[in-house]
Write an enzyme that holds these catalytic residues in place. Structure first.
Site, PDB file in Angstrom:
ATOM      1  N   CYS A  15     -60.326 -41.310 -18.373  1.00  0.00           N
ATOM      2  CA  CYS A  15     -60.471 -42.764 -18.542  1.00  0.00           C
ATOM      3  C   CYS A  15     -59.206 -43.275 -19.224  1.00  0.00           C
ATOM      4  CB  CYS A  15     -61.701 -43.066 -19.389  1.00  0.00           C
ATOM      5  SG  CYS A  15     -61.524 -42.432 -21.049  1.00  0.00           S
ATOM      6  N   HIS A  76     -61.430 -40.388 -30.030  1.00  0.00           N
ATOM      7  CA  HIS A  76     -62.733 -40.691 -30.636  1.00  0.00           C
ATOM      8  C   HIS A  76     -62.607 -41.435 -31.952  1.00  0.00           C
ATOM      9  CE1 HIS A  76     -64.815 -38.380 -27.761  1.00  0.00           C
ATOM     10  NE2 HIS A  76     -64.396 -37.207 -28.154  1.00  0.00           N
ATOM     11  N   GLU A 128     -67.239 -39.409 -32.427  1.00  0.00           N
ATOM     12  CA  GLU A 128     -67.065 -40.873 -32.357  1.00  0.00           C
ATOM     13  C   GLU A 128     -68.042 -41.561 -33.314  1.00  0.00           C
ATOM     14  OE1 GLU A 128     -67.408 -42.724 -28.421  1.00  0.00           O
ATOM     15  OE2 GLU A 128     -68.215 -44.503 -29.410  1.00  0.00           O
ATOM     16  N   THR A 169     -69.872 -45.458 -27.293  1.00  0.00           N
ATOM     17  CA  THR A 169     -69.282 -45.961 -26.035  1.00  0.00           C
ATOM     18  C   THR A 169     -69.790 -45.245 -24.786  1.00  0.00           C
ATOM     19  OG1 THR A 169     -67.436 -44.465 -26.386  1.00  0.00           O
ATOM     20  CG2 THR A 169     -67.107 -46.760 -27.037  1.00  0.00           C
ATOM     21  N   CYS A 197     -68.803 -48.502 -23.165  1.00  0.00           N
ATOM     22  CA  CYS A 197     -67.536 -48.706 -22.470  1.00  0.00           C
ATOM     23  C   CYS A 197     -67.805 -48.974 -20.980  1.00  0.00           C
ATOM     24  CB  CYS A 197     -66.699 -47.455 -22.648  1.00  0.00           C
ATOM     25  SG  CYS A 197     -65.264 -47.443 -21.615  1.00  0.00           S
ATOM     26  N   ASN A 227     -69.994 -37.795 -22.606  1.00  0.00           N
ATOM     27  CA  ASN A 227     -70.064 -38.585 -21.365  1.00  0.00           C
ATOM     28  C   ASN A 227     -70.289 -37.683 -20.165  1.00  0.00           C
ATOM     29  OD1 ASN A 227     -67.423 -38.577 -19.544  1.00  0.00           O
ATOM     30  ND2 ASN A 227     -66.799 -38.247 -21.660  1.00  0.00           N
ATOM     31  N   SER A 269     -62.893 -36.782 -19.828  1.00  0.00           N
ATOM     32  CA  SER A 269     -61.837 -35.936 -20.382  1.00  0.00           C
ATOM     33  C   SER A 269     -61.431 -34.816 -19.423  1.00  0.00           C
ATOM     34  CB  SER A 269     -62.307 -35.374 -21.726  1.00  0.00           C
ATOM     35  OG  SER A 269     -63.634 -34.920 -21.621  1.00  0.00           O
TER      36      SER A 269
END
Ligand code: F3S
Length: 654
Positions: A15, A76, A128, A169, A197, A227, A269
């Site tokens: 991202c 993060h 995070e 996020t 996000c 994620n 990632s």
């Protein structure tokens, strides 16, 4: 054998935030002699290893800093106290915190300054979330709906406590919404920030859509990457064959064989080169499956022994139809079967839909290796195909048809080709207070108004379809209307002066005098709402959209019936209907009255009509005059009593 199609998500891989932090690390490594990152830069072991080889150390405390070293803060983010400690230790700090995460730090810092407690929806031990807590005062982390519910039960003081809600996020919207709904029920002093996000949201939606269309899904991401874990969970909701892998070597190709469509996505990632390696390995399946067209007999035999997987699309031949299942030969060692209930929607017979020898396509639902059977579903396959149709129907405004199968609090569910379409009560075309249950089991037409394939949600409107149909009928009526044209209509409403009749999309008005040949005071004497009525057009005004209708039966024209039956000089049995100072009106045939002048009511002189007759009396009267033009008749009782009387003296009705 079909060539498997590989569908790769457009959103797979790095991202913006991760890409930015990796670039910052690379630049720093090029310009500085000693660089470290506070914690692992991103959740991908291969990328971290690559950077380590280039000289990036990983530290976990400010005590580990070497003199003159540059410290990189990961995407993060970290607690404010960490940055303070690093700066106090003399480090040169480069902050690669993703700007979207940084924005959350600002929100919670402002909340703390305003004396507000912060609730964070997210994973407790995620870096995070830990970092966010380090930028505010009092805070609590709630992982899911269940935890939120018990937290609020234990903390009723939150009903009035100034509270600010943010969300990690990479959380899913469904978890966030579920938690927030509970918080909203209790807290009255609330600020809510949806800090999910957009990149995550888009990635999750695309993955869900892919998973619903593919027989197998491959999700690439680190085991510790929140994620990526969420991404795999989302795919598992719609696909039974999901592989969550970190790199190409983890991929189990056997699980992909036989699938006609394979989906590929990756967490935020995952670097592009790992996605490429996995993709290349998947292409091997494609190549191997393609050459299957040239299999030898032995290989073909082996082919029948090959396993089949849940979620896979298969083609087979119907070999039998039983009471509970339809058996299908799918060309493998498994005997496929489809429950007969899949063919009996709306009371249809199985034999009407399928017969022995038919080729049939279906999705594998459950494989039973012990029994050697595979439960198949044609409905699910139809449903998958229907998504394409439903999206097209939504875009093109096409009308679809289905059966109302369920009633619930907010409306009804219409099953269209196996897919549930929710129709809110306001879109059912029933009056507000009407019972929705009356729609159950009915065939209805509807328009699709909303499609969310990722969430498997389709919303429709019966009302719009009905409205469209009415509009088309209305346009046709206005195009073809002409005076005298006849229609079959339905009475929609009654007023003192007439009845409004729907002639198929347009309402016209039948005046009370045009409803029947007889004399009536109110339309309700001859019709009621809902009655069918044959009408004809008396007049119309296209510009103002007004139509005057008549409903009198021309074959029952009373004047015609009167003149067919009587002539001047005939004696008729008449009924007195009204007394006047100058005589009395009498009904000769229904709908036709004549006047008996006072001088003709008796064979002697009378001062008023009631001396000779009363309303309702039936008397014999001679027809002394007929005015064809004005439809007026003169009658004489006296002349009937005394044939010699001077009946001709009686004046015609004025
Ligand atoms: Fe940033 Fe969103 Fe990536 S918050 S790190 S861009 S997932």
């Amino acid at each position: 054998m079909t060539v498997p199609e590989i569908r790769e998500a457009k959103t797979a891989g790095f991202c913006f935030g991760v890409s930015r932090s990796v670039e910052m690390a690379q630049k720093l490594l090029e310009s500085e002699t000693s660089v470290c990152s506070y914690g692992q830069l991103i959740h991908n072991a291969d990328v971290v290893e690559e950077l380590r080889k280039k000289g990036l150390r990983v530290i976990s405390s400010s005590d580990e800093i070497r003199p003159g070293e540059s410290v990189l803060i990961r995407a993060h983010g970290v607690k404010k106290s960490v940055i303070d400690a690093l700066e106090a230790a003399g480090a040169s700090v480069t902050d690669a915190t993703c700007p979207k995460v940084k924005a959350i730090h600002k929100i919670v810092a402002n909340a703390a300054a305003a004396g507000r407690t912060v609730l964070i929806i997210g994973m407790k031990n995620h870096p995070e979330v830990e970092a966010i807590r380090g930028w505010c005062g009092e805070s609590e982390v709630l992982e899911d709906e269940e935890e939120t519910r018990s937290f609020l039960t234990l903390h009723p003081e939150f009903s009035s406590k100034p509270t600010t809600v943010v969300v990690q996020t990479t959380q899913t919207h469904s978890n966030f919404n579920n938690c927030v709904n509970l918080i909203k029920n209790l807290c009255t002093n609330l600020q809510i920030f949806d800090t999910i996000c957009l990149a995550t949201f888009t990635r999750q939606n695309e993955a869900a859509e892919l998973a619903s269309e593919c027989g197998a899904m491959v999700v690439i991401g680190g085991r510790h990457s929140a994620n990526s874990v969420h991404l795999a969970q989302i795919c598992e909701e719609s696909c039974d064959n999901v592989q969550f892998i970190e790199r190409a070597e983890d991929l189990d190709l056997d699980r992909l064989r036989g699938c006609s469509r394979i989906g590929l996505t990756a967490g935020a990632s995952t670097p592009a080169w790992i996605i490429k390696e996995v993709r290349n390995k998947m292409e091997d399946v494609k190549a191997n499956d393609t050459v299957a067209e040239e299999l030898s007999f032995d290989e073909m035999l082996e082919e029948t022994l090959k396993p089949i997987y849940n979620g896979e699309k298969v083609t087979g031949i119907v070999t039998g139809i039983g009471n509970t299942e339809v058996t299908v030969d799918v060309g493998t060692k498994y005997t496929g079967f489809i429950p007969t209930t899949e063919f009996t929607d709306g009371g249809a017979k199985v034999e009407d839909s399928v017969k022995v020898g038919d080729e049939i396509e279906a999705i594998v639902v459950r494989v039973n290796d012990v029994e050697g059977t595979a439960q198949l579903s044609k409905k699910r396959l139809d449903a998958a195909k229907f998504w394409d149709d439903v999206e097209a129907a939504s875009e093109n405004g096409t009308v679809v048809e289905g059966v109302v199968t369920e009633e619930n609090k907010g409306g009804v569910v219409v099953t269209v080709n196996g897919v549930r379409v929710f129709v809110p009560a306001s879109q059912t075309d029933l009056p507000r207070e009407a019972e929705l249950a009356q729609l159950l089991k009915k065939n209805v037409k509807l328009k699709i108004t909303e499609v969310n394939k990722a969430r498997k949600r389709v919303v429709g409107s019966i009302r719009r379809a009905v409205q469209e149909e009415r509009n088309a009928l209305r346009d046709a009526i206005w195009e073809n209307i002409e005076i005298g044209k006849q229609y079959k209509g339905v009475v929609k409403s009654l007023t003192n002066y007439g009845a409004f009749v729907d002639i198929g999309g347009v309402d016209g008005m039948v005046h009370v005098t045009e409803l029947t040949w007889g004399r009536i005071r109110h339309p309700s004497e001859v019709c009621k709402v809902g009655d069918e009525m044959d009408v004809y057009v008396i007049n119309f005004d296209k510009e103002n959209h007004k139509i005057s209708l008549g409903a009198k039966d021309p074959d029952a024209n009373p004047w015609q019936m009167f003149t067919d039956k009587y002539s001047v000089g005939d004696v008729a049995e008449v009924k007195i209907v009204k007394l006047m100072p100058f005589g009395a009106f009498a009904e000769v045939v229904p709908g036709v009255d004549g006047l008996i002048h006072i001088s003709q009511l008796a064979d002697h002189r009378i001062a008023s009509a009631d001396e000779a007759v009363a309303v309702g009396d039936v008397v014999n009267a001679k027809i002394t005059a007929i005015d064809e033009e004005k439809h007026k008749i003169s009658l004489s009782v006296r002349a009937a009593l005394e044939p010699a009387a001077e009946a001709e003296e009686a004046p015609a009705e004025e």
